[in-house]
Design a protein around this motif. Structure first.
Motif, PDB file in Angstrom:
ATOM      1  N   ARG A   1      -3.511  -8.712  -1.135  1.00  0.00           N
ATOM      2  CA  ARG A   1      -3.237  -9.905  -0.330  1.00  0.00           C
ATOM      3  C   ARG A   1      -2.535 -10.995  -1.132  1.00  0.00           C
ATOM      4  O   ARG A   1      -1.769 -11.794  -0.569  1.00  0.00           O
ATOM      5  N   ARG A   2      -2.762 -10.997  -2.435  1.00  0.00           N
ATOM      6  CA  ARG A   2      -2.083 -11.978  -3.294  1.00  0.00           C
ATOM      7  C   ARG A   2      -0.700 -11.509  -3.722  1.00  0.00           C
ATOM      8  O   ARG A   2      -0.024 -12.173  -4.498  1.00  0.00           O
ATOM      9  N   ARG A   3      -0.275 -10.359  -3.227  1.00  0.00           N
ATOM     10  CA  ARG A   3       1.027  -9.778  -3.565  1.00  0.00           C
ATOM     11  C   ARG A   3       1.169  -9.512  -5.054  1.00  0.00           C
ATOM     12  O   ARG A   3       2.238  -9.721  -5.656  1.00  0.00           O
ATOM     13  N   ILE A   4       0.100  -9.032  -5.643  1.00  0.00           N
ATOM     14  CA  ILE A   4       0.128  -8.589  -7.032  1.00  0.00           C
ATOM     15  C   ILE A   4       0.277  -7.079  -7.081  1.00  0.00           C
ATOM     16  O   ILE A   4       1.074  -6.534  -7.856  1.00  0.00           O
ATOM     17  N   LEU A   5      -0.459  -6.395  -6.228  1.00  0.00           N
ATOM     18  CA  LEU A   5      -0.585  -4.943  -6.262  1.00  0.00           C
ATOM     19  C   LEU A   5      -0.260  -4.380  -4.885  1.00  0.00           C
ATOM     20  O   LEU A   5      -0.560  -5.002  -3.865  1.00  0.00           O
ATOM     21  N   ASP A   6       0.354  -3.197  -4.863  1.00  0.00           N
ATOM     22  CA  ASP A   6       0.537  -2.488  -3.596  1.00  0.00           C
ATOM     23  C   ASP A   6       0.482  -0.988  -3.870  1.00  0.00           C
ATOM     24  O   ASP A   6       0.492  -0.552  -5.031  1.00  0.00           O
ATOM     25  N   TYR A   7       0.396  -0.252  -2.792  1.00  0.00           N
ATOM     26  CA  TYR A   7       0.377   1.211  -2.867  1.00  0.00           C
ATOM     27  C   TYR A   7       1.750   1.715  -2.438  1.00  0.00           C
ATOM     28  O   TYR A   7       2.333   1.196  -1.479  1.00  0.00           O
ATOM     29  N   TYR A   8       2.271   2.712  -3.141  1.00  0.00           N
ATOM     30  CA  TYR A   8       3.628   3.183  -2.891  1.00  0.00           C
ATOM     31  C   TYR A   8       3.678   4.709  -2.811  1.00  0.00           C
ATOM     32  O   TYR A   8       2.917   5.409  -3.497  1.00  0.00           O
ATOM     33  N   LEU A   9       4.593   5.179  -1.990  1.00  0.00           N
ATOM     34  CA  LEU A   9       4.981   6.583  -1.977  1.00  0.00           C
ATOM     35  C   LEU A   9       6.398   6.639  -2.526  1.00  0.00           C
ATOM     36  O   LEU A   9       7.330   6.089  -1.920  1.00  0.00           O
ATOM     37  N   VAL A  10       6.538   7.269  -3.675  1.00  0.00           N
ATOM     38  CA  VAL A  10       7.818   7.327  -4.379  1.00  0.00           C
ATOM     39  C   VAL A  10       8.346   8.755  -4.325  1.00  0.00           C
ATOM     40  O   VAL A  10       7.620   9.710  -4.669  1.00  0.00           O
ATOM     41  N   THR A  11       9.581   8.916  -3.897  1.00  0.00           N
ATOM     42  CA  THR A  11      10.185  10.254  -3.803  1.00  0.00           C
ATOM     43  C   THR A  11      11.514  10.293  -4.529  1.00  0.00           C
ATOM     44  O   THR A  11      12.194   9.276  -4.695  1.00  0.00           O
ATOM     45  N   ALA A  12      11.882  11.495  -4.972  1.00  0.00           N
ATOM     46  CA  ALA A  12      13.156  11.703  -5.676  1.00  0.00           C
ATOM     47  C   ALA A  12      13.539  13.163  -5.528  1.00  0.00           C
ATOM     48  O   ALA A  12      12.733  14.014  -5.131  1.00  0.00           O
TER      49      ALA A  12
END
Length: 281
Positions: free
Chosen positions: A264-275
């Protein structure tokens, strides 16, 4: 090491990783019901839906389904999971996605022992389709182009060297093959992010988790020669549900609830990274 044996010293582990996934056995904690050891994918779980162990296990399975699906069609593919833990995701891949074979790689010998025990029947019943191998994310004991797809689910926050991981992933995936990684990262590389997270979450203070910005991974994958690199923030499907599950075990104001705070503080997020590795010319 390529045969999956546990002889010799093996790759070096950071102390927090060695303890958490060894004697402490994080997979046995109630918060990780089912042994998957991930925060879960909670999309479609309504705020009024009662949460029990069944819903928790499904959330972890669904996170794997998202990552495996992002790896592209897996029918007949050779799949590597980096940081496989107990191998629950490897088993799910075999049961639902139809790959030719799945290799689970983990740095921790105790995790591999547990994985082999947990999947003894699958290992014996489908010989050659599943194996567990010891190796490090930055030093994989495989040949060039050995896999069609490389995936990693909620392990990259532990990797001490994303550049080495990306180089190895690019090496062991075949031309035209795909890489899919899901984990939590800082949203940027602003100064002080590591200190902010260490103040909120002891896993960062102890060194178990590393405050990598997501751009460190995407940049490393591009530098390794992979193309079509994309990082999609998926926190909306992760953080609120994860916090609701934590609320069953942890009171407001206790440190595990700070994962949602960091989001909520925009420090951390979850990501799906593809290549993707380019096709051979």
């Amino acid at each position: 090491m390529a045969d999956g044996g546990l002889q010799g010293a093996g790759p070096e582990m950071r102390p927090a990783v060695a303890e958490t996934y060894g004697p402490a056995d994080l997979s046995a904690e109630a918060v990780f019901a089912g042994g998957f050891i991930n925060f879960g994918w909670w999309q479609g779980v309504g705020a009024d839906t009662p949460l029990g162990e069944r819903e928790r296990v499904r959330s972890q399975q669904d996170l794997y389904r998202q990552v495996l699906g992002a790896g592209g069609p897996l029918g007949g593919a050779r799949v590597l999971e980096v940081g496989c833990g107990l191998g629950m995701g490897c088993a799910l891949a075999l049961e639902e996605f139809g790959p030719a074979a799945v290799t689970g790689m983990d740095i921790h010998p105790q995790q591999l022992e547990r994985a082999r025990a947990a999947h003894r029947g699958l290992l014996a019943g489908q010989p050659g389709r599943l194996r567990f191998v010891r190796g490090a994310a930055g030093d994989m004991p495989f040949g060039e182009g050995e896999f069609d797809v490389v995936v990693s689910v909620e392990a990259a926050q532990h990797f001490p060297d994303l550049v080495a991981f990306a180089a190895e992933a690019a090496r062991v995936v075949r031309p035209g093959g795909r890489v899919a990684v899901a984990s939590f990262f800082t949203v940027d590389d602003a100064p002080g992010r590591a200190a902010e997270l260490a103040g909120l979450l002891p896993t960062y203070a102890t060194g178990l988790d590393i405050a990598w910005p997501v751009a460190a991974l995407t940049g490393a994958l591009e530098a390794a020669g992979l193309g079509a690199v994309r990082a999609v923030p998926v926190g909306e499907a992760v953080w609120a549900g994860w916090d609701r599950w934590l609320a069953r075990l942890w009171a407001d104001g206790t440190w595990p609830r700070n994962f949602l705070t960091a989001y909520r503080r925009r420090i951390l997020d979850y990501y799906l990274v593809t290549a993707r590795r380019a096709e051979a010319v």
